[in-house]
Design an enzyme around this catalytic site. Structure first.
Site, short mmCIF file in Angstrom:
data_model
loop_
_atom_site.label_atom_id
_atom_site.label_comp_id
_atom_site.label_asym_id
_atom_site.label_seq_id
_atom_site.Cartn_x
_atom_site.Cartn_y
_atom_site.Cartn_z
N ALA A 73 0.84 -1.20 0.00
CA ALA A 73 0.00 0.00 0.00
C ALA A 73 0.88 1.25 0.00
O ALA A 73 1.93 1.29 0.63
CB ALA A 73 -0.92 0.00 1.21
N GLU A 106 -3.01 -12.65 -3.72
CA GLU A 106 -4.41 -12.49 -4.11
C GLU A 106 -4.72 -11.00 -4.21
O GLU A 106 -4.16 -10.21 -3.44
CB GLU A 106 -5.37 -13.08 -3.06
CG GLU A 106 -5.47 -14.57 -3.07
CD GLU A 106 -4.63 -15.21 -1.98
OE1 GLU A 106 -4.16 -14.47 -1.10
OE2 GLU A 106 -4.42 -16.43 -2.04
N ASN A 111 -9.52 -4.52 -8.69
CA ASN A 111 -8.42 -3.61 -8.33
C ASN A 111 -7.42 -3.47 -9.49
O ASN A 111 -6.33 -4.02 -9.49
CB ASN A 111 -7.72 -4.11 -7.06
CG ASN A 111 -6.78 -3.08 -6.46
OD1 ASN A 111 -6.45 -2.09 -7.11
ND2 ASN A 111 -6.37 -3.31 -5.22
N TYR A 118 1.11 -5.63 -10.66
CA TYR A 118 1.66 -6.98 -10.57
C TYR A 118 2.02 -7.53 -11.95
O TYR A 118 3.06 -8.15 -12.14
CB TYR A 118 0.68 -7.92 -9.86
CG TYR A 118 0.39 -7.51 -8.43
CD1 TYR A 118 1.42 -7.17 -7.56
CD2 TYR A 118 -0.91 -7.46 -7.95
CE1 TYR A 118 1.15 -6.78 -6.25
CE2 TYR A 118 -1.19 -7.09 -6.64
CZ TYR A 118 -0.16 -6.74 -5.80
OH TYR A 118 -0.42 -6.37 -4.52
C1 LIG Z 1 -1.72 -0.44 -6.18
C2 LIG Z 1 -0.74 0.57 -5.55
C3 LIG Z 1 0.06 -0.15 -4.47
C4 LIG Z 1 0.20 1.09 -6.66
O1 LIG Z 1 1.20 1.92 -6.05
P1 LIG Z 1 2.02 3.00 -6.88
O2 LIG Z 1 3.23 3.39 -6.10
O3 LIG Z 1 1.10 4.10 -7.30
O4 LIG Z 1 2.45 2.17 -8.19
P2 LIG Z 1 3.60 2.54 -9.23
O5 LIG Z 1 3.71 4.03 -9.36
O6 LIG Z 1 4.84 1.77 -8.89
O7 LIG Z 1 2.96 1.98 -10.59
C5 LIG Z 1 3.42 0.81 -11.22
C6 LIG Z 1 2.39 0.31 -12.21
O8 LIG Z 1 1.16 0.00 -11.55
C7 LIG Z 1 0.05 0.26 -12.45
N1 LIG Z 1 -0.79 1.31 -11.87
C8 LIG Z 1 -0.53 2.05 -10.77
N2 LIG Z 1 -1.56 2.90 -10.54
C9 LIG Z 1 -2.47 2.67 -11.50
C10 LIG Z 1 -3.77 3.21 -11.77
N3 LIG Z 1 -4.31 4.18 -11.00
N4 LIG Z 1 -4.46 2.71 -12.81
C11 LIG Z 1 -3.95 1.74 -13.59
N5 LIG Z 1 -2.72 1.19 -13.38
C12 LIG Z 1 -2.00 1.65 -12.35
C13 LIG Z 1 0.67 0.69 -13.75
O9 LIG Z 1 0.90 -0.46 -14.53
C14 LIG Z 1 2.01 1.29 -13.29
O10 LIG Z 1 2.97 1.26 -14.28
P3 LIG Z 1 3.16 2.54 -15.29
O11 LIG Z 1 3.42 3.71 -14.39
O12 LIG Z 1 4.31 2.15 -16.13
O13 LIG Z 1 1.87 2.66 -16.01
C15 LIG Z 1 -1.50 1.80 -4.96
O14 LIG Z 1 -2.43 2.27 -5.91
C16 LIG Z 1 -2.23 1.51 -3.66
O15 LIG Z 1 -1.67 1.64 -2.56
N6 LIG Z 1 -3.54 1.12 -3.75
C17 LIG Z 1 -4.35 0.83 -2.56
C18 LIG Z 1 -3.89 -0.43 -1.84
C19 LIG Z 1 -4.03 -1.66 -2.73
O16 LIG Z 1 -4.99 -1.83 -3.46
N7 LIG Z 1 -3.01 -2.54 -2.65
C20 LIG Z 1 -2.97 -3.79 -3.38
C21 LIG Z 1 -3.68 -4.83 -2.60
S1 LIG Z 1 -3.54 -6.43 -3.36
#
Ligand SMILES: CC(C)(COP(=O)(O)OP(=O)(O)OC[C@H]1O[C@@H](n2cnc3c(N)ncnc32)[C@H](O)[C@@H]1OP(=O)(O)O)[C@@H](O)C(=O)NCCC(=O)NCCS
Length: 148
Positions: A73, A106, A111, A118
């Site tokens: 997260a 999972e 999401n 991933y």
């Molecule tokens: C999912 C999460 C961890 C991503 O964190 P982040 O630091 O923003 O991710 P990154 O900047 O490293 O992004 C890496 C890739 O993730 C994907 N991604 C990240 N945010 C995205 C969005 N809003 N929509 C679509 N793809 C997305 C893209 O493929 C991105 O690659 P790109 O920048 O080349 O397009 C964050 O949105 C989060 O904390 N969400 C809430 C908690 C959660 O759902 N955790 C996962 C539980 S299984």
């Protein structure tokens, strides 16, 4: 953004991690769960720190030669800057050094940000666990990645 530091989770991070958890998930883990993870020999947690503030974390359990990702997260205001990607790469490196052959997790089927994250790092969807989550009830997508 200030300097980004990736390091292992410490007891003093738990308040901030529980705060991130409560913002990011409908069924957040409690502080006690994270305290237990610090004592769990199978658990590995990394945090991302910016200017002394914990802005993200990721955890996994090493089970024999498999890694099970427990959670990842990032605080909303720090998203889309590659922080989750840095944490995943760090976890993959830890797995490579620990003779782990595969990683799994999972994720809610809705999401999209997490599923894309991933997939970007080599995880493939292999199946679903029906009604795995509550609040709201939803299927989990199961993903796996081999560690080379
Ligand atoms: C999912 C999460 C961890 C991503 O964190 P982040 O630091 O923003 O991710 P990154 O900047 O490293 O992004 C890496 C890739 O993730 C994907 N991604 C990240 N945010 C995205 C969005 N809003 N929509 C679509 N793809 C997305 C893209 O493929 C991105 O690659 P790109 O920048 O080349 O397009 C964050 O949105 C989060 O904390 N969400 C809430 C908690 C959660 O759902 N955790 C996962 C539980 S299984």
């Amino acid at each position: 953004m200030g300097d980004l530091i990736i390091r292992g989770m410490l007891p003093e991070d738990i308040d901030q991690i529980a705060h991130i958890e409560s913002i990011c998930f409908s069924m957040p883990w409690s502080k006690a769960s994270f305290e237990n993870e610090l004592k769990n020999e199978l658990a590995y947690y990394q945090v991302a720190e910016v200017s002394g503030k914990v802005v993200a974390y990721m955890g996994m359990w090493k089970i024999i030669d498999e890694c099970h990702i427990t959670n990842v997260a990032v605080l909303p205001e720090y998203r889309n800057r590659g922080i989750a990607s840095i944490l995943i790469k760090k976890m993959i490196d830890i797995c490579r050094c620990s003779e782990i052959s595969a990683m799994t997790l999972e994720v809610r089927v809705s999401n999209e940000p997490a599923i894309n994250l991933y997939k970007k790092h080599g995880f493939l969807p292999v199946g679903k666990r029906p009604r795995y989550y509550y609040k709201p009830i939803e299927d989990a997508l199961i993903m796996w990645r081999k560690v080379d």
